[in-house]
Design a protein around this motif. Structure first.
Motif, PDB file in Angstrom:
ATOM      1  N   ARG A   1     -14.404  10.101 -24.399  1.00 47.60           N
ATOM      2  CA  ARG A   1     -14.461  10.586 -25.784  1.00 47.60           C
ATOM      3  C   ARG A   1     -15.635   9.961 -26.532  1.00 47.60           C
ATOM      4  NH1 ARG A   1      -9.673  10.611 -30.274  1.00 47.60           N
ATOM      5  NH2 ARG A   1     -10.910   9.918 -32.026  1.00 47.60           N
TER       6      ARG A   1
ATOM      7  N   GLN B   1     -19.022  11.407 -25.261  1.00 48.58           N
ATOM      8  CA  GLN B   1     -19.220  12.793 -25.718  1.00 48.58           C
ATOM      9  C   GLN B   1     -19.585  12.835 -27.193  1.00 48.58           C
ATOM     10  OE1 GLN B   1     -15.596  14.750 -24.616  1.00 48.58           O
ATOM     11  NE2 GLN B   1     -16.074  14.748 -22.427  1.00 48.58           N
TER      12      GLN B   1
ATOM     13  N   GLU C   1     -22.808  12.150 -21.497  1.00 46.42           N
ATOM     14  CA  GLU C   1     -21.825  12.584 -20.510  1.00 46.42           C
ATOM     15  C   GLU C   1     -21.547  11.439 -19.537  1.00 46.42           C
ATOM     16  OE1 GLU C   1     -25.063  14.778 -17.549  1.00 46.42           O
ATOM     17  OE2 GLU C   1     -23.420  15.932 -18.436  1.00 46.42           O
TER      18      GLU C   1
END
Length: 473
Positions: free
Chosen positions: A437, A440, A445
């Motif tokens: 989380r 992102q 990534e």
């Protein structure tokens, strides 16, 4: 006016639409009817004026009228083909047939007799009260009439009722047609409103059903590609998202309860043993007591870590990260390495870090890097090696542990998911979920893959950034 608008707003939407359509049609019909009436009025008045200008009075009739006016003839006089014919001399004396109502002599008539103007058209009221349209033109009765040379004016008049009667009839016809059109428009508007708002009624019933029953499985059929279809699609997407969110929430609560139960049970058992020892007076051997206290401390630490992870995950995804700053990723990795060396003092940790600056929330990014290193420490064999590299924005952490089976890789970022081989190890199963989380939200990534030689696992985090910090403004 304010009260009318307030009452209008309280009406149902379909009633307001019908009233607005009827009002719009009424205004349009009224404008068309008024324009039509005025155009016909102007046309009829022009025709009336043209008929007065173009009428040639018979010379014999003029002679008879003149002799009657001079008193040389006593014969009853007949009307002239629907016109009122009147002679006016220079003194303003008017002469008219006995069967007609006398017209008033105006200054315009005298101006025609005095050759101040060629002719004149004006409105007048006859002696009997009838409204007349009067045309006055000069007349020399000596010209072909066999009468003395006299300056006269000839006034021809026709009643205005010839125009007013058809205009009145037209007004009533237009009024009737307008009324029928407005009523038809209102009925059509009501029908269109009911038809057009039927999907809205379905949506309203669906929303009321969801509010009443909390049933998020309701879906509205979508037909076409208009605004109503888009609204239905949005509602279906909303209920699907709410249902998914509720399922995730229920799953999170169930998983959190399951994860909390184990340390709480162990903690309760250890505390009960200590309490029973105190109540019975049977002392626990010092080694066992130290083991119990160490276990209690470990369970408390695990509970604190689990609660911290739950607090981190409780922040909505839509809220986004905290204030973003330009941070040195290599410095954050350096700080995380110090903590990792404390947790695995027997491990060999090798790091090769090149400068890389990213835009992220510093505390969250540091927590994510620490979680990745903790996993590497946790799964590394005793006196094993962990290799960390940071090159061109890609941070790789490789351990030499048992690795992750290929069928388990898709699940490693799920909340509370733990590999069967790791269920006996401390942890909540939330670490990698928090890492994914955070990465992102920073625009990067993260991936986990087996090492190329099959020995251990490689965690790779790629974040957008630059090898140099941006210049300060």
């Amino acid at each position: 006016m304010t009260g009318i608008l307030r009452r209008f707003r309280t009406r149902p939407l379909r009633t307001r639409l019908a009233l607005l359509v009827a009002a719009a049609v009424a205004v349009a019909v009224a404008a068309v009817a008024a324009s039509c009436w005025f155009m016909v009025k102007v046309q009829l008045e022009n025709q009336l004026d043209s008929s007065l200008r173009d009428t040639q009075v018979d010379k014999r009739y003029l002679t008879e009228l003149y002799t009657y006016c001079r008193g040389t003839s006593q014969a009853p006089f007949r009307p002239y083909s629907g016109f009122t014919v009147q002679l006016v001399d220079s003194r303003g004396t008017a002469c008219i047939a006995p069967s007609a109502a006398q017209l008033p002599v105006t200054s315009a008539d005298l101006a025609v007799i005095g050759h101040e103007q060629a002719d004149t058209l004006h409105w007048a009221t006859a002696a009997d009260g009838a409204r007349m349209r009067v045309y006055t033109t000069p007349l020399r009765v000596s010209q072909g009439l066999g009468l003395p040379d006299t300056e006269l004016a000839l006034s021809l008049a026709r009643p205005v009722s010839e125009v007013d009667r058809p205009l009145s009839t037209l007004a009533w016809v237009l009024l009737a047609v307008s009324g029928i059109g407005v009523l038809g428009a209102g009925a059509a508007g009501l029908w269109v409103a009911r038809t057009g708002l039927r999907p809205v009624d379905q949506l309203t019933r669906a929303v009321e059903h969801v509010a009443r029953t909390e049933d998020l499985t309701v879906r509205i059929p979508v037909e076409g590609e208009d605004e109503i279809a888009r609204l239905s699609l949005s509602f279906n997407s909303m209920t699907a998202s709410l249902a998914s969110s509720r399922d995730r929430q229920s799953q999170l609560i169930a998983d959190a309860g399951h994860e909390l139960r184990t340390p709480l049970t162990s903690l309760r058992t250890n505390i009960e043993l200590l309490a029973r020892s105190e109540d019975t007076g049977r002392a626990i051997p010092p080694d066992d007591r130290r083991a119990l206290m160490k276990s209690v401390k470990a369970q408390m630490t695990e509970l604190a870590s689990l609660i911290g992870d739950l607090q981190e995950l409780s922040r909505p995804d839509a809220a986004g990260p905290g204030p973003l700053q330009v941070v040195a990723l290599h410095d954050i990795v350096d700080t995380a390495l110090e903590r990792a060396r404390l947790r695995g003092p027997e491990l060999t940790i090798r790091a090769d870090l090149t400068p890389w600056y990213v835009r992220a929330e510093p505390a969250a990014l540091e927590r994510a890097v620490v979680n990745v290193l903790d996993n590497a420490v946790k799964f590394s064999p005793p006196r094993g090696t962990i290799e960390i590299a940071l090159r061109e924005g890609e941070l790789t952490v490789r351990d030499h542990g048992p690795g992750i089976p290929a069928d388990e890789l898709p699940h490693v970022f799920e909340r509370f998911w733990r590999s069967p081989s790791a269920r006996q190890l401390p942890g909540s199963g939330l670490g990698l979920s928090i890492v994914a989380r955070t990465v992102q939200q920073a625009g990067g990534e993260i991936t986990l893959r087996p090492a190329e030689d099959g020995d251990g696992t490689v965690a790779a985090i790629r974040l957008p950034g630059a090898p140099q910090p941006p210049p300060r403004l």
